[in-house]
Design a protein around this motif. Structure first.
Motif, PDB file in Angstrom:
ATOM      1  N   GLY A   1       4.769  -6.713 -78.239  1.00 54.45           N
ATOM      2  CA  GLY A   1       5.664  -7.688 -78.882  1.00 54.45           C
ATOM      3  C   GLY A   1       6.500  -8.442 -77.865  1.00 54.45           C
ATOM      4  O   GLY A   1       7.161  -9.418 -78.196  1.00 54.45           O
ATOM      5  N   GLY A   2       6.456  -7.974 -76.608  1.00 55.02           N
ATOM      6  CA  GLY A   2       7.180  -8.681 -75.550  1.00 55.02           C
ATOM      7  C   GLY A   2       6.209  -9.357 -74.603  1.00 55.02           C
ATOM      8  O   GLY A   2       4.994  -9.126 -74.669  1.00 55.02           O
ATOM      9  N   LEU A   3       6.766 -10.175 -73.746  1.00 53.08           N
ATOM     10  CA  LEU A   3       5.956 -10.835 -72.722  1.00 53.08           C
ATOM     11  C   LEU A   3       6.282 -10.147 -71.406  1.00 53.08           C
ATOM     12  O   LEU A   3       7.410 -10.245 -70.918  1.00 53.08           O
ATOM     13  N   TRP A   4       5.310  -9.422 -70.880  1.00 52.65           N
ATOM     14  CA  TRP A   4       5.530  -8.655 -69.648  1.00 52.65           C
ATOM     15  C   TRP A   4       4.529  -9.166 -68.620  1.00 52.65           C
ATOM     16  O   TRP A   4       3.329  -8.937 -68.760  1.00 52.65           O
ATOM     17  N   LEU A   5       5.020  -9.887 -67.627  1.00 49.81           N
ATOM     18  CA  LEU A   5       4.084 -10.447 -66.660  1.00 49.81           C
ATOM     19  C   LEU A   5       4.670 -10.459 -65.257  1.00 49.81           C
ATOM     20  O   LEU A   5       5.890 -10.358 -65.084  1.00 49.81           O
ATOM     21  N   SER A   6       3.775 -10.592 -64.280  1.00 48.71           N
ATOM     22  CA  SER A   6       4.193 -10.718 -62.882  1.00 48.71           C
ATOM     23  C   SER A   6       3.437 -11.874 -62.251  1.00 48.71           C
ATOM     24  O   SER A   6       2.282 -12.131 -62.591  1.00 48.71           O
ATOM     25  N   VAL A   7       4.115 -12.544 -61.328  1.00 55.20           N
ATOM     26  CA  VAL A   7       3.558 -13.718 -60.666  1.00 55.20           C
ATOM     27  C   VAL A   7       3.607 -13.483 -59.160  1.00 55.20           C
ATOM     28  O   VAL A   7       4.643 -13.061 -58.629  1.00 55.20           O
ATOM     29  N   LEU A   8       2.501 -13.781 -58.495  1.00 56.04           N
ATOM     30  CA  LEU A   8       2.444 -13.603 -57.043  1.00 56.04           C
ATOM     31  C   LEU A   8       2.789 -14.922 -56.350  1.00 56.04           C
ATOM     32  O   LEU A   8       2.115 -15.936 -56.560  1.00 56.04           O
ATOM     33  N   LEU A   9       3.866 -14.887 -55.540  1.00 56.71           N
ATOM     34  CA  LEU A   9       4.300 -16.101 -54.837  1.00 56.71           C
ATOM     35  C   LEU A   9       4.304 -15.833 -53.329  1.00 56.71           C
ATOM     36  O   LEU A   9       4.489 -14.692 -52.893  1.00 56.71           O
ATOM     37  N   ARG A  10       4.112 -16.908 -52.583  1.00 59.99           N
ATOM     38  CA  ARG A  10       4.147 -16.782 -51.116  1.00 59.99           C
ATOM     39  C   ARG A  10       5.067 -17.862 -50.555  1.00 59.99           C
ATOM     40  O   ARG A  10       4.623 -18.836 -49.951  1.00 59.99           O
ATOM     41  N   PRO A  11       6.360 -17.688 -50.761  1.00 58.16           N
ATOM     42  CA  PRO A  11       7.310 -18.698 -50.289  1.00 58.16           C
ATOM     43  C   PRO A  11       7.547 -18.544 -48.784  1.00 58.16           C
ATOM     44  O   PRO A  11       7.156 -17.537 -48.206  1.00 58.16           O
ATOM     45  N   ASP A  12       8.192 -19.517 -48.168  1.00 61.09           N
ATOM     46  CA  ASP A  12       8.479 -19.390 -46.736  1.00 61.09           C
ATOM     47  C   ASP A  12       9.313 -18.144 -46.482  1.00 61.09           C
ATOM     48  O   ASP A  12       9.123 -17.448 -45.497  1.00 61.09           O
ATOM     49  N   ASP A  13      10.278 -17.876 -47.380  1.00 62.04           N
ATOM     50  CA  ASP A  13      11.124 -16.693 -47.232  1.00 62.04           C
ATOM     51  C   ASP A  13      11.056 -15.856 -48.519  1.00 62.04           C
ATOM     52  O   ASP A  13      11.719 -16.175 -49.509  1.00 62.04           O
ATOM     53  N   PRO A  14      10.250 -14.781 -48.507  1.00 61.42           N
ATOM     54  CA  PRO A  14      10.103 -13.981 -49.733  1.00 61.42           C
ATOM     55  C   PRO A  14      11.375 -13.245 -50.127  1.00 61.42           C
ATOM     56  O   PRO A  14      11.451 -12.678 -51.214  1.00 61.42           O
ATOM     57  N   THR A  15      12.394 -13.243 -49.242  1.00 63.59           N
ATOM     58  CA  THR A  15      13.651 -12.562 -49.589  1.00 63.59           C
ATOM     59  C   THR A  15      14.721 -13.562 -50.044  1.00 63.59           C
ATOM     60  O   THR A  15      15.871 -13.191 -50.249  1.00 63.59           O
ATOM     61  N   ASP A  16      14.335 -14.818 -50.196  1.00 65.32           N
ATOM     62  CA  ASP A  16      15.301 -15.860 -50.585  1.00 65.32           C
ATOM     63  C   ASP A  16      15.935 -15.517 -51.947  1.00 65.32           C
ATOM     64  O   ASP A  16      15.225 -15.422 -52.956  1.00 65.32           O
ATOM     65  N   PRO A  17      17.269 -15.326 -51.987  1.00 67.19           N
ATOM     66  CA  PRO A  17      17.907 -14.953 -53.261  1.00 67.19           C
ATOM     67  C   PRO A  17      17.784 -16.033 -54.336  1.00 67.19           C
ATOM     68  O   PRO A  17      17.992 -15.763 -55.519  1.00 67.19           O
ATOM     69  N   ARG A  18      17.421 -17.257 -53.943  1.00 68.06           N
ATOM     70  CA  ARG A  18      17.274 -18.320 -54.940  1.00 68.06           C
ATOM     71  C   ARG A  18      16.006 -18.177 -55.775  1.00 68.06           C
ATOM     72  O   ARG A  18      15.909 -18.772 -56.844  1.00 68.06           O
ATOM     73  N   LEU A  19      15.037 -17.370 -55.271  1.00 67.92           N
ATOM     74  CA  LEU A  19      13.752 -17.280 -55.981  1.00 67.92           C
ATOM     75  C   LEU A  19      13.909 -16.835 -57.437  1.00 67.92           C
ATOM     76  O   LEU A  19      13.333 -17.428 -58.349  1.00 67.92           O
ATOM     77  N   GLY A  20      14.708 -15.782 -57.639  1.00 69.37           N
ATOM     78  CA  GLY A  20      14.909 -15.273 -59.002  1.00 69.37           C
ATOM     79  C   GLY A  20      15.565 -16.311 -59.894  1.00 69.37           C
ATOM     80  O   GLY A  20      15.230 -16.440 -61.070  1.00 69.37           O
TER      81      GLY A  20
END
Ligand code: BTN
Length: 246
Positions: A57-76
């Motif tokens: 009944g929920g939407l549970w998903l994950s997305v694989l991203l490859r940004p320049d900085d994977p620790t960038d706090p703006r990503l979320g």
């Protein structure tokens, strides 16, 4: 060229955590933009090591991203904008945001984002309670959890999935093209906590003040009663009027 978010989409029925499956796939050569979506998770996790109940009944998903900085706090924050806008379009209800990346409807949490950086990857988990039976949620979260359906949304998991994937692709493309500032300004427009008195719990610290804004790096600025400003990159926000009203 970057592959579109959702260009590869893998569906599973029941799994521990979609983030774990995507981590394993990233080690096996999966492409940026790969999405894993589950009907149900048996070991879903949230921020700060919390359990994330994930019944059907929920939407549970994950997305694989490859940004320049994977620790960038703006990503979320960027992904939260895409999820909120996708949820709004699919369900017709006014989902809003609470820092750092909670999705709220009528004062209740309906979703959240979990970013796990695994350089060079960022595995971004998205949980959205589309139409989960509250009886399937742990008793301790029931008073605070909502769903798109309970909030009056014409919600269906498949339609919500399509809209969320499309909007996340759009915001991530903007972020990658140097337009993160424009996406953060959409985040501020969707946020309900700015300008309100809040308590933020960040590790052992408790900060009370007014949530002034989110800066260009995604940090929350809280103005305390002595006029000083505290800058926070993580934590849990409680809006004081909500807390006192409970
Ligand atoms: C939060 O604490 O607000 C973030 C919740 C994120 C839950 C999602 S559901 C899909 C993905 N897989 C997980 O185990 N967690 C994330």
């Amino acid at each position: 060229m970057r592959a579109r978010v959702g260009a590869t989409l893998l569906r599973v029925d029941r799994i521990g955590s979609t983030n774990d499956l995507l981590r394993a796939l990233s080690a096996g050569g999966a492409l940026e933009g790969t999405v894993v979506v589950a009907r149900e998770q048996t070991a879903g996790r949230g921020r700060l090591g919390r359990v994330w109940a994930s019944p059907p009944g929920g939407l549970w998903l994950s997305v694989l991203l490859r940004p320049d900085d994977p620790t960038d706090p703006r990503l979320g924050l960027v992904v939260a904008v895409g999820v909120a806008e996708g949820a709004r379009r699919a369900s017709g209800v006014s989902v809003v945001l609470k820092w750092p990346n909670d999705l709220m409807l009528n004062g209740r949490k309906v979703g959240g984002i979990l970013v796990e950086s695994l350089p060079p990857w960022a595995v971004v988990g998205i949980g959205l309670n589309v139409d989960v039976d509250p009886a399937r949620l742990p008793a301790r979260v029931r008073p605070y959890a909502g769903s798109l359906a309970a909030g009056g949304g014409r919600a269906a998991v498949e339609r919500t999935l399509a809209a969320v994937v499309q909007h996340v692709d759009e915001v991530y493309a903007a972020y990658r093209c140097g337009a993160a500032g424009a996406v953060l300004s959409r985040w501020r427009d969707l946020c309900v906590t700015l300008g309100r008195p809040v308590v933020v719990r960040a590790g052992a610290r408790t900060i009370e003040g007014v949530a002034e804004t989110v800066d260009a790096q995604g940090a929350l600025l809280v103005r305390r009663s002595d006029g000083s400003v505290t800058r926070l990159l993580g934590g849990d926000v409680t809006v004081l009027s909500e807390q006192r009203g409970r």
